[in-house]
Each structure stands twice: as structure tokens, then as C-alpha cells.
Design a protein around this motif. Structure first.
Motif, short mmCIF file in Angstrom:
data_model
loop_
_atom_site.label_atom_id
_atom_site.label_comp_id
_atom_site.label_asym_id
_atom_site.label_seq_id
_atom_site.Cartn_x
_atom_site.Cartn_y
_atom_site.Cartn_z
N ARG A 167 0.84 -1.20 0.00
CA ARG A 167 0.00 0.00 0.00
C ARG A 167 0.88 1.25 0.00
NH1 ARG A 167 -3.37 -3.42 -1.10
NH2 ARG A 167 -5.20 -3.97 0.14
N GLU A 168 0.21 2.42 0.02
CA GLU A 168 0.92 3.70 -0.07
C GLU A 168 1.66 4.04 1.24
OE1 GLU A 168 -3.01 5.00 -0.34
OE2 GLU A 168 -2.62 6.27 -2.07
N ALA A 169 2.59 4.97 1.11
CA ALA A 169 3.22 5.57 2.29
C ALA A 169 2.39 6.79 2.68
CB ALA A 169 4.65 5.99 1.95
N THR A 170 2.43 7.17 3.97
CA THR A 170 1.61 8.31 4.40
C THR A 170 2.13 9.63 3.80
OG1 THR A 170 2.94 8.51 6.39
CG2 THR A 170 0.89 7.28 6.59
N SER A 171 3.38 9.62 3.29
CA SER A 171 3.90 10.84 2.66
C SER A 171 3.63 10.88 1.16
CB SER A 171 5.40 10.97 2.93
OG SER A 171 6.08 9.83 2.44
N ASP A 172 2.94 9.85 0.62
CA ASP A 172 2.54 9.90 -0.79
C ASP A 172 1.39 10.89 -0.92
OD1 ASP A 172 4.36 7.93 -1.26
OD2 ASP A 172 2.89 6.32 -1.56
N LEU A 173 1.45 11.70 -1.96
CA LEU A 173 0.39 12.70 -2.17
C LEU A 173 -0.98 12.02 -2.23
CD1 LEU A 173 -0.08 15.73 -2.73
CD2 LEU A 173 0.04 15.21 -5.16
N SER A 174 -1.02 10.84 -2.87
CA SER A 174 -2.30 10.13 -3.01
C SER A 174 -2.86 9.71 -1.66
CB SER A 174 -2.12 8.91 -3.90
OG SER A 174 -1.14 8.05 -3.34
N PHE A 175 -1.99 9.58 -0.64
CA PHE A 175 -2.47 9.25 0.70
C PHE A 175 -2.83 10.51 1.48
CE2 PHE A 175 -2.27 8.39 5.19
CZ PHE A 175 -2.80 7.12 5.33
N TYR A 176 -1.89 11.47 1.54
CA TYR A 176 -2.16 12.59 2.44
C TYR A 176 -3.22 13.55 1.92
CZ TYR A 176 1.44 15.77 0.29
OH TYR A 176 2.21 16.55 -0.53
N ARG A 177 -3.57 13.38 0.65
CA ARG A 177 -4.71 14.12 0.13
C ARG A 177 -5.94 13.77 0.98
NH1 ARG A 177 -9.22 14.51 -1.56
NH2 ARG A 177 -10.03 15.12 -3.59
N TRP A 178 -6.03 12.50 1.43
CA TRP A 178 -7.17 12.04 2.23
C TRP A 178 -6.97 12.32 3.71
CZ3 TRP A 178 -11.25 11.68 -0.53
CH2 TRP A 178 -11.13 11.36 -1.89
N THR A 179 -5.72 12.45 4.14
CA THR A 179 -5.49 12.89 5.52
C THR A 179 -6.02 14.32 5.65
OG1 THR A 179 -3.48 11.53 5.55
CG2 THR A 179 -3.72 13.15 7.31
N GLN A 180 -5.80 15.10 4.59
CA GLN A 180 -6.33 16.48 4.58
C GLN A 180 -7.86 16.47 4.55
OE1 GLN A 180 -4.16 18.02 1.16
NE2 GLN A 180 -2.50 18.78 2.47
N TRP A 181 -8.42 15.55 3.79
CA TRP A 181 -9.88 15.41 3.75
C TRP A 181 -10.43 15.14 5.15
CZ3 TRP A 181 -12.62 11.02 5.16
CH2 TRP A 181 -13.98 11.01 4.86
N LEU A 182 -9.74 14.22 5.86
CA LEU A 182 -10.17 13.87 7.22
C LEU A 182 -10.08 15.09 8.15
CD1 LEU A 182 -10.95 11.75 9.38
CD2 LEU A 182 -8.52 11.24 9.62
#
Ligand SMILES: [Zn+2]
Length: 791
Positions: A167-182
Motif C-alpha cells: 500500500r501507499e506511504a503516508t507521505s505519498d500525495l495520493s495518501f495525504y490528500r485524504w489525511t487532509q480530507w479527514l
């Protein structure tokens, strides 16, 4: 083709095996379906032979896992989600990692053979201060440092032959885009706010620390510096909004030891609900205030009492402070608590609403709570011990907080359509060196980000504004990753609602995360569930938890200095010192103590499967695993492995003998015996069958319920020793019941020693009576594809 092993330190018993007849090494049965009859086998499986077996099976098993993963149905009733706490990409795996990932890997293989659909995801917790500091020391960008490490560690994990879903790393843009959503979901609900807060400040790393990054002596977990208190404007999450849910522990599996421990631990930390909390506006800030009797807000004469170190008093005297009571719109008086009343507040920097006469009215209370909830001013039942979660950090390497700071509107959410807010790539990290405290407090991202990134217009009023330059605490990144990891990542949603109807079946990691990470993960779960983002059948995100103990290394002290095992051997070989000259103890592994171990070196020396069993250890999983030196640790498992291989060979030999013809004579490499008494044969086989059923039950239970596969290996060893008594008794060994015992042992060892079990299975299949077992085993398939035995 085969190399003989050289310069390996082996237990004495193994050396004895090795010295015999190394010129005739066994060949792999899996290569051509049978062992050559010319092979004078003497059970001298060398380490190289085991490793050759692993090399042969690794790509085959990887391919099988890949194909299997494509067929997994994450929404089916029998789906199992097995998860390890993901690693921080520090640059190399340590033994503790390998112990955790081996445990989840064994469970994954076990469930798969039990007919479950299984995922075992792996990714990286890759933002954070350690990467930022390490990168600064090397004058490189944190991103480059991090992704180099991920590459190295991914290769290491792959070489372990684990069944993983990447799976993705938390520093991948595709992941932290959703951390921002949260972040924005919490912001929109008023559960996250920016205000002055009292924070732990590390003066060496010049950064804010979470409470659990400060040790009992008040020192930083990383720099060791004495932590200071600072008043800074920080982003906070209202933990008390879900105090009730967090404190209740509904749906906790009380058969699960780790859950019981966690519940007790977190209950203590959160505290029994004994008060209420309100969030009142105070200028640009929000003032969290405790109040035992909410009706105080509705009556005259109530006042706000603060500890003398409260931020509200910073360069002001209490008389000049004006806090408006939102219900009456009247000013509330602020007083500093007397020395003797300080115990009314449990910790520094907090405020409480008091009244001189204690007017109590339950009727008033309900209406106050109702009004405050409507106005978004809190009114949550909480405890005096509970704290809000400070989630912002003044660092560069983190998820950018998706907020725009407008001079007239205040903090405004970045519109969803404008997400993600990408972390600007920095070429020049010089401004991050030798930070002045005033810059450090403002934040490193603000120092390095280009002007065109920082300057934006307010999405509400279009006035020139600036971006928020705080980044998220990595605990925020990791508070929700388990939801996203349940399925293949998607660009259109944070996580799959359907898959997350069921909790994670098993979550494995270190007990040190039972307070911080597991509290935040539970908080986010309760928030998302209450707002309908999750439609879970459970009130907790994890069904089973398993905390594994640390791996402790043996330290050797000689002349008051720590030395390594190799240095000790040299000293012993020199015959100048006696064994009494060494002081031996067991401590957490570290480089300075010379007791650190590189798992990759162990695997290189002893192979994957032996290292898997050795690392799991025969002690309880949650107990610390003491490492008493390679020789001691590996000896027992190599005895088991060699005995297993010898058994397979003898099993094949007996069948060769039964089919022997004059034109194809069999080399008599073992001495056989016979049993003419049919009753005796019957009684032996009945006993074996009884033991077989008993062993299946016990092994299944210790893996499924106790997550304790090493105990299962021990049970299988005992059962193997039992049936070995008849392995060369032709009249017993040729029976179907006997074959069933051996076949089941190999299958049940499969999850723990996946590569060696495949080789044994090939040997077993080459000689067993395939027709007789037709409805039980599938001889066309690998051992990892066999059904788990039923008693
Ligand atoms: Zn504005």
C-alpha cells in the motif's frame, strides 16, 4: 551446482551433521519429482541446502500469493483483515519488525488455508521529525532520504518472502490528500480548532512534542533534552467529544488478552467521566473550560478560575481579561486559583467554572447542555484527566494542514476541489539549519515554502491571505491508515465503506502504542462512525489485538566494556580468558551495547524459515524475546527441521523398497523392521489417528485464538516424534492412516516454514498413495493451497 557452506558458526551438533559426507549432497525432490536412487542420503541437510530450497520456492510462492490476492473478496462473510503496525522508514529493518511481520504472515497463511479470504497490507509511516533531522544532517531533502529508505526496506521485506499487499506511504500525495480530507471533516464539525495551548517544547530539536514523546523524567524521547512548557497557537482535536465512546469499550473481545490490557490502560489514562467541558470564544482563541455543574453557566455569580500558569494570564492581569458567557452574553470574572485550591484542577494550564454557593439544578443543566451543543460550544461529559489532542507541528516534513488564514474570516478550509495541498518541494534547506527559536515556533514549512505557495486568496472573501504552515503530527496520519489499507487505494475516496463494515480481524504491534496511536485510531473511528462515513457492525475498529514483546539481545561485558559475540569467541579461542571473565545480561538491542542484530545477516546465514521460527520464539508472544546468541537460538529449530527432512526421506525409502524390482534395486540406506501382528498394527494406527485429531484441534486453537504459532510448532514436533517410532516399520508406515498423519503435519507446518514445507510436500506427494487420499488432499496443488486439516 551446490556450494558447501563455509565459515559459518554452527552449534556442535550441526557441525557433526555437516562434517559427514559433504561430497554427496541431497538434491531437491521438487526439481524432478523424485530423489535420485543413487543418492546415499544421510540426513546431512546443510544450511546451503535449506537456502537452496528457499530460493527455489520463493518466486513460486510469491506468484501464488499475487494470483490469490487478485481473487480475494474483501466484502465476503469469511474475509479476514490481518494488519501489522506499519514501520517508520528509518533505513533498515530490525529484529522487532521481523518478529511482528512474521507473526502476521503466519496468521495470513493460516487463514488462507482455513478457507478465509485474507489481506495483509503493508505501507510506510513516512512523515515525521526523525526523517527531517536525518535529512538535515546529510544536507539532503527529507523526501529523498525517506524514499531511499523505503526502497531499501521494501527490498529487505521482499527478501523475507512475506505474503504482503503493498500500500501507499503516508507521505505519498495520493495518501495525504485524504489525511487532509479527514482534517477538514473534523474542522467542519467544529471538532478541530486553533488556539493558544500549553505544549511540550523540546529546546534542542526546537519542536513541539506529544505527551507520550516525553519520558517520566520530563525529557524528550529523541534529543533527551529537558522539555519546557510553551504557550503556542496550535491545532487541537476535541478528544472529549468522544470521551464516552472511548471510555466505554463496547464490543471489546474480552477473550483477547491485549484488548483487556489496553482497555484497562486507556480507561486509566482517560479517566472516569467526572465533569463537563465547554469551549468558549476568547478573541482569536478558544478557551476550553471544565465545569462540574453546567448550570453554573446559567446563573449569576459564576466565575472562571485558572491555574496560575494558564496562557490566558500571559502578560495580563486577571481583571483585564474579558470572557463572555455565551448564554447570558455577560462578562465572566477570571480569578487565579489560590495555592490551596490548585488541586481543583488536575494539571497545569487549565481553567474551570466555579460558583461561590454551588447552586445546583438538574433542570437547568439539561437546557444549558442543549444550548451549548447547538452553539458548538461543547458541553461534553469528560474527565479532569483527559486532554485535547494537539495535532499540529511546526515542521516541514508532514501533511500540510489544509487551511487558509484570512485576516478577516480567520481560518478557512481549503475547498475540496482544491485538494490536495501538496507539500512544496524544497531544494534549499539551508534556512532549516541553526533555527532561531522565534523561527522554529513559526514553523519550518513557512521558512522554506516559496511565496507563490504561501500567498493565496481567501476562498470566502477573496482577500489576500496566507496558507497555514503547520503540518500534522504523524499520529494523525496513522490514526486512519488501517481504513484505507483494507482495500487497494482509490483516487476517489479515502477508504472503502463496504470493506470496513467489519473491524480489522487482528492488529499486531508493540505495546508502546497502546496509549497514543491506539487511542487516536479509536477516536477517528468513533468520529467517522458517528457521522456515517463508516457503517461498521462493531463499536471498535479492531477485533483482536496482539502486542509483541521486544527482542532483547545478550550483552557481553569483558573488562567493563561491551563486546560482540564474535569478539567473545576470539577471546575464548585465544585461550587467554576463562568463561567466568565475561558478564552476560539481556537488554534492549542497541549498537552501543554491541548486542544489535541485523535480521538480514541472520537470514543470510541461517535462511528464512529457520529464522522465522527462531524469532517467533517458543515463549509467549507478548513476553520479551531474549536472544541468547545464535548457537543457542537456532539449535532446537535445526534439530526439528532435519528430523522432518529425515522423516520424509525414510517415508520415501520405505515405498521405494515396497516397489523394488530386480532390475531397479534400492540402495539400503536405512534398516527396516516388520510387524506381523495385525492387532498391534491396528492399535498403533488407532493411537496415531487419535493423536492426529487431538493435535489438529490444539494447533488450530493456539494459532487462531492465542496467535501463538510457535507453540503449534512444538505440538507438531511432539506428534512427529511419536509417529517417527514407526517410520521404518514397513507394515505400519505403508498404511493410509500413517500417511495422513505425516501429510497433516506438513500442512500445519506450512504457515510457519512456508518454503521448507513445500519441499517436504513434494517429497510426500512423490511417494504417498494419491488415490487413497483423493478426497482429502489435492496432490496437484502446493501445500499452501491445501485445506487446513479437520480433526
Ligand atoms: Zn476571508
Amino acid at each position: 551446482m551446490l556450494k558447501t557452506s563455509s565459515c559459518m558458526t554452527l552449534p556442535k551438533k550441526l557441525l557433526a551433521f555437516q562434517s559427514v559426507n559433504t561430497s554427496i549432497l541431497r538434491q531437491l525432490v521438487s526439481l524432478n519429482g523424485q530423489w535420485p536412487i543413487t543418492c546415499t542420503f544421510n540426513h546431512n541437510c546443510t544450511l546451503n541446502h535449506f537456502k537452496e530450497i528457499e530460493e527455489r520456492w520463493k518466486p513460486i510462492l510469491n506468484e501464488k500469493w499475487k494470483n490469490y490476492s487478485k481473487t480475494v473478496d474483501t466484502t465476503s462473510e469469511n474475509h479476514r483483515y490481518v494488519l501489522s503496525m506499519f514501520p517508520y522508514p528509518s533505513g533498515s529493518l530490525h529484529l522487532g519488525h521481523v518478529r511482528i511481520y512474521t507473526t502476521t504472515d503466519v496468521l495470513t497463511r493460516f487463514f488462507r488455508q482455513r478457507g478465509n479470504s485474507v489481506v495483509n497490507p503493508m505501507g510506510w509511516d513516512s512523515f515525521g521529525l526523525p526523517a527531517e533531522n536525518a535529512a538535515l544532517e546529510r544536507s539532503m531533502s527529507p523526501a529523498i532520504w525517506t524514499y531511499q529508505n523505503i526502497k531499501t526496506m521494501e527490498a529487505q521485506l521482499k527478501s523475507l518472502g512475506l505474503n504482503l499487499n503493498w500500500r501507499e506511504a503516508t507521505s505519498d500525495l495520493s495518501f495525504y490528500r485524504w489525511t487532509q480530507w479527514l482534517f477538514l471533516q473534523l474542522f467542519n464539525e467544529g471538532l478541530i480548532f486553533k488556539s493558544m495551548s500549553c505544549v511540550n517544547w523540546d529546546p534542542v530539536d526546537k519542536t513541539v512534542l506529544a505527551d507520550d514523546q516525553v519520558d517520566e523524567d520530563g525529557k524528550s524521547w529523541r534529543s533527551g533534552a529537558k522539555v519546557e512548557k510553551r504557550f503556542l497557537r496550535q491545532w487541537n482535536i476535541k478528544i472529549s467529544a468522544f470521551h464516552d465512546e472511548l471510555y466505554q469499550f463496547k464490543d471489546v473481545n474480552l477473550n483477547n488478552q491485549a484488548w483487556k490490557e489496553l482497555a484497562a490502560n486507556q480507561k486509566f489514562f482517560l479517566g472516569e467521566p467526572d465533569t463537563y467541558i465547554f469551549y468558549l470564544n476568547y478573541g482569536k482563541n478558544i478557551l476550553p473550560i471544565l465545569c462540574d455543574f453546567p448550570e453554573y453557566l446559567a446563573v449569576d455569580g459564576s466565575y472562571i478560575a485558572v491555574n496560575k500558569d494558564h496562557w490566558i494570564l500571559e502578560s495580563r492581569n486577571p481583571e483585564s481579561i474579558k470572557v463572555i458567557n455565551p448564554l447570558s452574553n455577560q462578562e465572566m470574572e477570571v480569578r487565579v486559583l489560590n495555592e490551596e485550591d490548585q488541586d481543583k484542577l488536575p494539571s497545569s494550564g487549565r481553567a474551570i467554572i466555579l460558583h461561590p454557593d454551588k447552586p445546583i439544578s438538574e433542570n437547568l443543566r439539561d437546557s444549558v447542555l442543549r444550548d451549548c451543543t447547538k452553539l458548538g460550544l461543547g458541553g461534553y461529559k469528560t474527565s479532569k484527566k483527559s486532554h485535547d489532542w494537539v495535532i499540529s507541528r511546526q515542521r516541514y516534513w508532514g501533511t500540510p494542514i489544509p487551511i487558509i488564514d484570512c485576516p478577516s474570516c480567520g481560518p478557512v478550509a481549503v475547498p475540496t476541489a482544491d485538494l490536495p495541498v501538496a507539500l512544496p518541494q524544497v531544494k534549499d534547506i539551508n534556512p532549516l539549519y541553526e533555527l532561531e527559536e522565534k523561527d522554529a515556533i513559526k514553523g519550518r514549512l513557512g521558512l522554506v515554502a516559496p511565496k507563490e505557495w504561501l500567498d493565496v486568496n481567501c476562498p470566502k472573501c477573496n482577500r489576500p491571505s496566507v496558507r497555514e504552515t503547520d503540518t500534522c503530527d504523524t499520529f494523525f496520519d496513522s490514526s486512519w491508515y488501517y481504513l484505507r489499507y483494507a482495500t487497494e487505494p482509490s483516487d476517489s475516496q479515502a477508504f472503502d465503506k463496504e470493506t470496513n463494515r467489519k473491524p480489522v480481524h487482528l492488529y499486531v504491534g508493540g505495546a508502546e502504542h497502546s496509549r497514543g496511536h491506539l487511542l487516536y485510531a479509536r477516536y477517528i473511528f468513533h468520529f467517522l462512525k458517528s457521522r456515517g462515513f463508516i457503517d461498521s457492525s462493531s463499536n471498535e475498529p479492531f477485533r483482536n489485538l496482539l502486542f509483541l514483546g521486544y527482542v532483547l539481545g545478550r550483552t557481553i561485558k569483558y573488562n567493563d566494556r561491551f563486546i560482540t559475540e564474535d569478539e567473545q569467541q576470539k577471546l575464548i579461542d585465544s585461550k587467554k580468558v576463562s568463561p567466568d571473565d565475561f558478564v552476560i545480561s539481556c537488554e534492549k538491542m542497541s549498537k552501543s551495547k554491541g548486542n544489535g542484530l541485523d535480521p538480514m545477516q541472520l537470514i543470510d546465514r541461517y535462511g528464512i524459515d529457520a529464522t522465522r521460527v527462531t524469532l517467533l520464539g517458543f515463549g509467549l508472544p507478548r513476553r520479551a524475546r531474549e536472544w541468547h546468541g545464535h548457537k543457542t537460538e537456532y539449535e532446537e529449530i535445526f534439530v526439528i527441521l532435519r528430523r522432518l527432512f529425515l522423516t520424509i526421506d525414510q517415508f520415501i525409502f520405505v515405498r521405494e523398497l515396497l516397489n523394488e524390482t530386480k532390475t531397479a534395486p534400492v540402495v539400503k540406506r536405512f534398516v527396516i523392521s516388520r510387524e506381523k501382528d495385525q492387532t498391534k498394527i491396528e492399535s498403533i494406527l488407532t493411537k496415531y489417528d487419535h493423536e492426529r485429531k487431538k493435535t489438529i484441534k490444539k494447533v488450530t486453537s493456539v494459532i487462531e485464538n492465542e496467535h501463538y504459532p510457535a507453540l503449534g510448532v512444538n505440538m507438531l514436533k511432539i506428534f512427529l516424534n511419536l509417529i517417527r517410532k514407526s517410520i521404518l516399520n514397513v507394515d505400519v508406515c505403508k498404511k493410509i492412516e500413517f500417511e495422513r498423519c505425516l501429510g497433516d503435519i506438513i500442512i500445519m507446518l506450512g504457515p510457519v516454514i512456508p518454503h521448507l514445507a513445500e519441499e517436504c510436500w513434494s517429497g510426500f506427494c512423490s511417494a504417498a498413495d494419491q488415490k487413497a487420499h483423493k478426497s482429502y488432499y489435492d496432490f496437484q496443488k502446493l501445500v499452501c493451497e491445501q485445506k487446513w486439516p479437520e480433526p
